[in-house]
Design a protein around this motif. Structure first.
Motif, PDB file in Angstrom:
ATOM      1  N   GLU A   1      -3.345  -0.187 -12.786  1.00 15.47           N
ATOM      2  CA  GLU A   1      -4.745  -0.358 -12.704  1.00 15.47           C
ATOM      3  C   GLU A   1      -5.142   0.150 -11.443  1.00 15.47           C
ATOM      4  O   GLU A   1      -6.570   0.667 -11.275  1.00 15.47           O
ATOM      5  CB  GLU A   1      -4.895  -1.884 -12.765  1.00 15.47           C
ATOM      6  N   ALA A   2      -4.753   0.061 -10.185  1.00 15.96           N
ATOM      7  CA  ALA A   2      -5.047   0.774  -8.971  1.00 15.96           C
ATOM      8  C   ALA A   2      -5.359   2.175  -9.015  1.00 15.96           C
ATOM      9  O   ALA A   2      -6.291   2.641  -8.481  1.00 15.96           O
ATOM     10  CB  ALA A   2      -3.797   0.516  -8.106  1.00 15.96           C
ATOM     11  N   LEU A   3      -4.312   2.842  -9.797  1.00 18.11           N
ATOM     12  CA  LEU A   3      -4.621   4.274  -9.904  1.00 18.11           C
ATOM     13  C   LEU A   3      -5.977   4.559 -10.829  1.00 18.11           C
ATOM     14  O   LEU A   3      -6.519   5.785 -10.513  1.00 18.11           O
ATOM     15  CB  LEU A   3      -3.251   5.040 -10.843  1.00 18.11           C
ATOM     16  N   MET A   4      -6.232   3.775 -11.835  1.00 18.71           N
ATOM     17  CA  MET A   4      -7.278   4.100 -12.667  1.00 18.71           C
ATOM     18  C   MET A   4      -8.344   3.913 -11.947  1.00 18.71           C
ATOM     19  O   MET A   4      -9.296   4.450 -12.027  1.00 18.71           O
ATOM     20  CB  MET A   4      -7.278   3.275 -13.945  1.00 18.71           C
ATOM     21  N   ARG A   5      -8.487   2.891 -11.041  1.00 20.90           N
ATOM     22  CA  ARG A   5      -9.679   2.484 -10.324  1.00 20.90           C
ATOM     23  C   ARG A   5      -9.770   3.162  -8.872  1.00 20.90           C
ATOM     24  O   ARG A   5     -10.875   3.495  -8.339  1.00 20.90           O
ATOM     25  CB  ARG A   5      -9.405   1.020 -10.018  1.00 20.90           C
ATOM     26  N   GLY A   6      -8.695   4.009  -8.364  1.00 18.59           N
ATOM     27  CA  GLY A   6      -8.527   4.903  -7.272  1.00 18.59           C
ATOM     28  C   GLY A   6      -8.509   4.132  -6.024  1.00 18.59           C
ATOM     29  O   GLY A   6      -8.921   4.636  -4.808  1.00 18.59           O
TER      30      GLY A   6
ATOM     31  N   VAL B   1       4.228  -7.781 -10.228  1.00 16.47           N
ATOM     32  CA  VAL B   1       3.634  -7.934  -9.068  1.00 16.47           C
ATOM     33  C   VAL B   1       2.076  -7.837  -8.999  1.00 16.47           C
ATOM     34  O   VAL B   1       1.635  -7.281  -9.946  1.00 16.47           O
ATOM     35  CB  VAL B   1       4.050  -6.581  -8.261  1.00 16.47           C
ATOM     36  N   LYS B   2       1.322  -8.619  -8.497  1.00 18.15           N
ATOM     37  CA  LYS B   2      -0.045  -8.617  -8.731  1.00 18.15           C
ATOM     38  C   LYS B   2      -0.970  -7.683  -7.949  1.00 18.15           C
ATOM     39  O   LYS B   2      -1.696  -7.031  -8.358  1.00 18.15           O
ATOM     40  CB  LYS B   2      -0.759 -10.050  -8.349  1.00 18.15           C
ATOM     41  N   THR B   3      -0.254  -7.078  -6.774  1.00 21.40           N
ATOM     42  CA  THR B   3      -0.836  -6.139  -5.910  1.00 21.40           C
ATOM     43  C   THR B   3      -0.195  -5.035  -5.679  1.00 21.40           C
ATOM     44  O   THR B   3       1.071  -5.567  -4.984  1.00 21.40           O
ATOM     45  CB  THR B   3      -1.689  -6.994  -4.503  1.00 21.40           C
ATOM     46  N   ALA B   4      -0.393  -3.752  -5.715  1.00 22.35           N
ATOM     47  CA  ALA B   4       0.545  -2.881  -5.429  1.00 22.35           C
ATOM     48  C   ALA B   4       0.272  -2.614  -3.702  1.00 22.35           C
ATOM     49  O   ALA B   4      -0.570  -2.963  -3.073  1.00 22.35           O
ATOM     50  CB  ALA B   4      -0.014  -1.505  -5.908  1.00 22.35           C
ATOM     51  N   GLY B   5       1.397  -2.122  -3.011  1.00 17.81           N
ATOM     52  CA  GLY B   5       1.468  -1.905  -1.778  1.00 17.81           C
ATOM     53  C   GLY B   5       0.424  -0.868  -1.229  1.00 17.81           C
ATOM     54  O   GLY B   5       0.108   0.205  -1.962  1.00 17.81           O
ATOM     55  N   THR B   6      -0.025  -0.865   0.037  1.00 19.23           N
ATOM     56  CA  THR B   6      -1.094   0.115   0.585  1.00 19.23           C
ATOM     57  C   THR B   6      -0.358   1.845   0.629  1.00 19.23           C
ATOM     58  O   THR B   6      -0.915   2.423   0.251  1.00 19.23           O
ATOM     59  CB  THR B   6      -1.621  -0.280   1.746  1.00 19.23           C
TER      60      THR B   6
END
Length: 154
Positions: A56-61, A78-83
């Motif tokens: 999801e993070a990669l799709m959103r950028g 995990v709900k949130t990927a690390g920065t």
């Protein structure tokens, strides 16, 4: 990690590595290292469909937080990927594959039938992703590695 490093250095025919993804630390480390020493080797992350925060993070950028996650493969739920992991994976990973619970269960069964080893769901995610990748792309006669991490069997 030493075993993985040795394998990468010894097998010149290595085509791809599949790594389970939770917050992204393992994939960030593996992909960063591999792309420095063997840029020809593909590195894929694998996430459960019900906990695909890196996808999801990669799709959103950008990093985002999932409202909920499926805890079947709790070691990667995990709900949130690390920065920092997001930054490294964005630069060095060749893609993320998502797999269903059914595919994870089939991978657990396959590994048990072949080796008499029992993988926890989070460790079987990479095997499931490797199998899905091979099926989708008709891959045969390639050298592929699935990183099977974890020891949480309950």
């Amino acid at each position: 990690m030493q075993c993985s490093i040795d394998f990468v250095n010894q097998d010149s025919d290595l085509d791809a590595i599949f790594v389970p993804v939770g917050g992204g630390g393992l994939l960030a480390g593996v992909s960063t290292y591999i792309k420095q020493v063997r840029p020809d080797v593909k590195v894929f992350g694998v996430e459960p469909l019900g906990a695909a925060c890196m996808t999801e993070a990669l799709m959103r950028g950008e990093i985002c937080t999932l409202p909920s996650v499926d805890a079947f493969a709790d070691g990667v739920a995990v709900k949130t990927a690390g920065t920092e992991t997001f930054r490294l994976i964005s630069s060095f990973c060749d893609g993320i594959i998502t797999v269903t619970t059914e595919e994870i269960c089939a991978a657990i069964k396959d590994v048990f039938k072949d080796t008499r080893s029992i993988l926890e769901p989070a460790g079987a995610v990479s095997v499931a992703g490797m199998k899905a990748y091979c099926k989708l792309h008709g891959v045969q006669d390639k050298v592929l590695v699935a990183v099977t991490s974890g020891a949480n069997m309950n």
